[in-house]
Design a protein around this motif. Structure first.
Motif, PDB file in Angstrom:
ATOM      1  N   PHE A 120       0.824  -1.202   0.000  1.00 55.39           N
ATOM      2  CA  PHE A 120       0.000   0.000   0.000  1.00 55.39           C
ATOM      3  C   PHE A 120       0.868   1.267   0.000  1.00 55.39           C
ATOM      4  CE2 PHE A 120      -2.494  -3.304   2.197  1.00 55.39           C
ATOM      5  CZ  PHE A 120      -3.548  -3.395   1.293  1.00 55.39           C
ATOM      6  N   LEU A 123       2.346   1.557  -3.506  1.00 54.19           N
ATOM      7  CA  LEU A 123       1.375   2.089  -4.460  1.00 54.19           C
ATOM      8  C   LEU A 123       1.132   3.572  -4.241  1.00 54.19           C
ATOM      9  CD1 LEU A 123      -1.286  -0.785  -4.575  1.00 54.19           C
ATOM     10  CD2 LEU A 123       0.207  -0.024  -6.443  1.00 54.19           C
ATOM     11  N   GLN A 124       1.205   4.026  -2.999  1.00 49.65           N
ATOM     12  CA  GLN A 124       1.023   5.446  -2.709  1.00 49.65           C
ATOM     13  C   GLN A 124       2.100   6.280  -3.385  1.00 49.65           C
ATOM     14  OE1 GLN A 124      -1.263   7.171  -1.541  1.00 49.65           O
ATOM     15  NE2 GLN A 124      -0.543   8.980  -0.472  1.00 49.65           N
ATOM     16  N   SER A 127       1.685   5.978  -7.296  1.00 56.10           N
ATOM     17  CA  SER A 127       0.548   6.779  -7.761  1.00 56.10           C
ATOM     18  C   SER A 127       0.855   8.266  -7.667  1.00 56.10           C
ATOM     19  CB  SER A 127      -0.711   6.447  -6.949  1.00 56.10           C
ATOM     20  OG  SER A 127      -0.570   6.805  -5.580  1.00 56.10           O
ATOM     21  N   ALA A 173      -8.746   6.282 -10.940  1.00 54.63           N
ATOM     22  CA  ALA A 173      -8.289   5.248 -10.011  1.00 54.63           C
ATOM     23  C   ALA A 173      -7.061   5.708  -9.238  1.00 54.63           C
ATOM     24  CB  ALA A 173      -7.981   3.969 -10.784  1.00 54.63           C
ATOM     25  N   GLY A 174      -6.095   6.301  -9.933  1.00 60.22           N
ATOM     26  CA  GLY A 174      -4.891   6.774  -9.264  1.00 60.22           C
ATOM     27  C   GLY A 174      -5.181   7.863  -8.256  1.00 60.22           C
ATOM     28  N   TYR A 177      -7.124   6.382  -5.119  1.00 62.56           N
ATOM     29  CA  TYR A 177      -6.248   5.595  -4.239  1.00 62.56           C
ATOM     30  C   TYR A 177      -5.289   6.510  -3.485  1.00 62.56           C
ATOM     31  CZ  TYR A 177      -2.887   2.372  -2.347  1.00 62.56           C
ATOM     32  OH  TYR A 177      -2.079   1.700  -1.472  1.00 62.56           O
ATOM     33  N   HIS A 178      -4.658   7.425  -4.203  1.00 63.69           N
ATOM     34  CA  HIS A 178      -3.694   8.324  -3.575  1.00 63.69           C
ATOM     35  C   HIS A 178      -4.361   9.168  -2.493  1.00 63.69           C
ATOM     36  CE1 HIS A 178       0.039  10.623  -3.384  1.00 63.69           C
ATOM     37  NE2 HIS A 178      -0.694  11.719  -3.340  1.00 63.69           N
ATOM     38  N   GLY A 180      -7.284   8.513  -0.911  1.00 61.78           N
ATOM     39  CA  GLY A 180      -7.783   7.670   0.171  1.00 61.78           C
ATOM     40  C   GLY A 180      -6.682   7.217   1.114  1.00 61.78           C
ATOM     41  N   TYR A 181      -5.574   6.749   0.554  1.00 68.76           N
ATOM     42  CA  TYR A 181      -4.473   6.301   1.404  1.00 68.76           C
ATOM     43  C   TYR A 181      -3.873   7.485   2.161  1.00 68.76           C
ATOM     44  CZ  TYR A 181      -0.255   3.895   2.941  1.00 68.76           C
ATOM     45  OH  TYR A 181       0.748   3.345   3.712  1.00 68.76           O
ATOM     46  N   THR A 205     -12.423   3.650   2.523  1.00 71.78           N
ATOM     47  CA  THR A 205     -12.623   2.798   1.347  1.00 71.78           C
ATOM     48  C   THR A 205     -14.030   2.960   0.784  1.00 71.78           C
ATOM     49  OG1 THR A 205     -11.045   1.159   2.167  1.00 71.78           O
ATOM     50  CG2 THR A 205     -12.603   0.426   0.483  1.00 71.78           C
ATOM     51  N   MET A 208     -14.357   6.375  -0.956  1.00 72.37           N
ATOM     52  CA  MET A 208     -13.666   6.381  -2.237  1.00 72.37           C
ATOM     53  C   MET A 208     -14.420   5.550  -3.286  1.00 72.37           C
ATOM     54  SD  MET A 208     -11.184   8.418  -1.969  1.00 72.37           S
ATOM     55  CE  MET A 208     -11.689   9.411  -0.553  1.00 72.37           C
TER      56      MET A 208
END
Length: 222
Positions: A120, A123-124, A127, A173-174, A177-178, A180-181, A205, A208
């Motif tokens: 995670f 990916l942060q 992204s 999507a990017g 996610y960015h 939200g995280y 989650t 988002m």
């Protein structure tokens, strides 16, 4: 909200109605003001990537570069908004932007892949690198006048339409996610209870996913 109210370059029907209502000088001014914190966040994220991942400790130099590039970008964006008569090929524009964003993301991702961090966290950062290119590109693209949009209701090639939709879905999507995280990471620092942190993760989650559903619906109507 931005995706719903900003006119699509290929919009027809309800999109055209929204475009007529938002095509004013005041709207452009508000969108330009909105770009200021977004661009600052994007370029500051690039500075943090250089600091955190590549060990660049030249803080003053990076701050000057970040400020200078931000001012240049905002000046160009404002000029494009005022002129309103520029033209760009959507396919070529986004193909170039995705290529640049993908190369940079791969470079960062490959460097931190074996760093021992969670997927995670990885990916942060990836992204963030991807959005560093794509968000400024998107904000600029929304104020360019693609050839296909010069006549309302024009039929664009099907493949180009699907390509643009795919780009927007990838960007959506990017971004989700960015964001939200980032929200979870920031707020969880103040929560000591694992249960509360898991609850926060679930809540973020769900929020988002709702935004994602709205975004997919809007993109599908392009």
């Amino acid at each position: 909200i931005h995706m719903y109210f900003c006119p699509s370059p290929y919009g027809t029907g309800t999109h055209d109605v929204r475009a007529q209502g938002l095509g004013s000088l005041l709207s452009n001014l508000l969108q330009w003001i909105l770009a200021v914190p977004i661009i600052f966040h994007a370029f500051n994220g690039g500075r943090l990537i250089l600091y955190e991942i590549y060990g660049n400790r030249a803080e003053e130099s990076m701050l000057r570069w970040m400020t200078g590039l931000g001012i240049i970008y905002l000046a160009i964006l404002g000029l494009v908004m005022v002129m309103g008569n520029q033209s760009v090929s959507p396919f070529i524009f986004w193909l170039a932007m995705i290529a640049v964003a993908s190369i940079l993301s791969y470079g960062v991702g490959a460097r931190i892949w074996r760093g021992g961090h969670s997927i995670f966290w990885w990916l942060q950062r990836v992204s963030a690198t991807f959005l560093l290119v794509m968000i400024p590109a998107y904000m600029l693209f929304m104020h360019l006048t693609p050839v296909a949009s010069q006549e309302a209701g024009i039929v664009i090639p099907v493949m180009q339409k699907y390509f643009i939709q795919a780009v927007y879905l990838l960007l959506l999507a990017g971004t989700l996610y960015h964001a939200g995280y980032g929200i979870w990471s920031l707020m969880s620092d103040y929560l000591s209870s694992p249960t509360l942190r898991r609850g926060l993760a679930l809540l973020v989650t769900l929020v988002m996913l709702v935004f994602g559903w709205v975004g997919v619906t809007v993109i599908g109507s392009i």
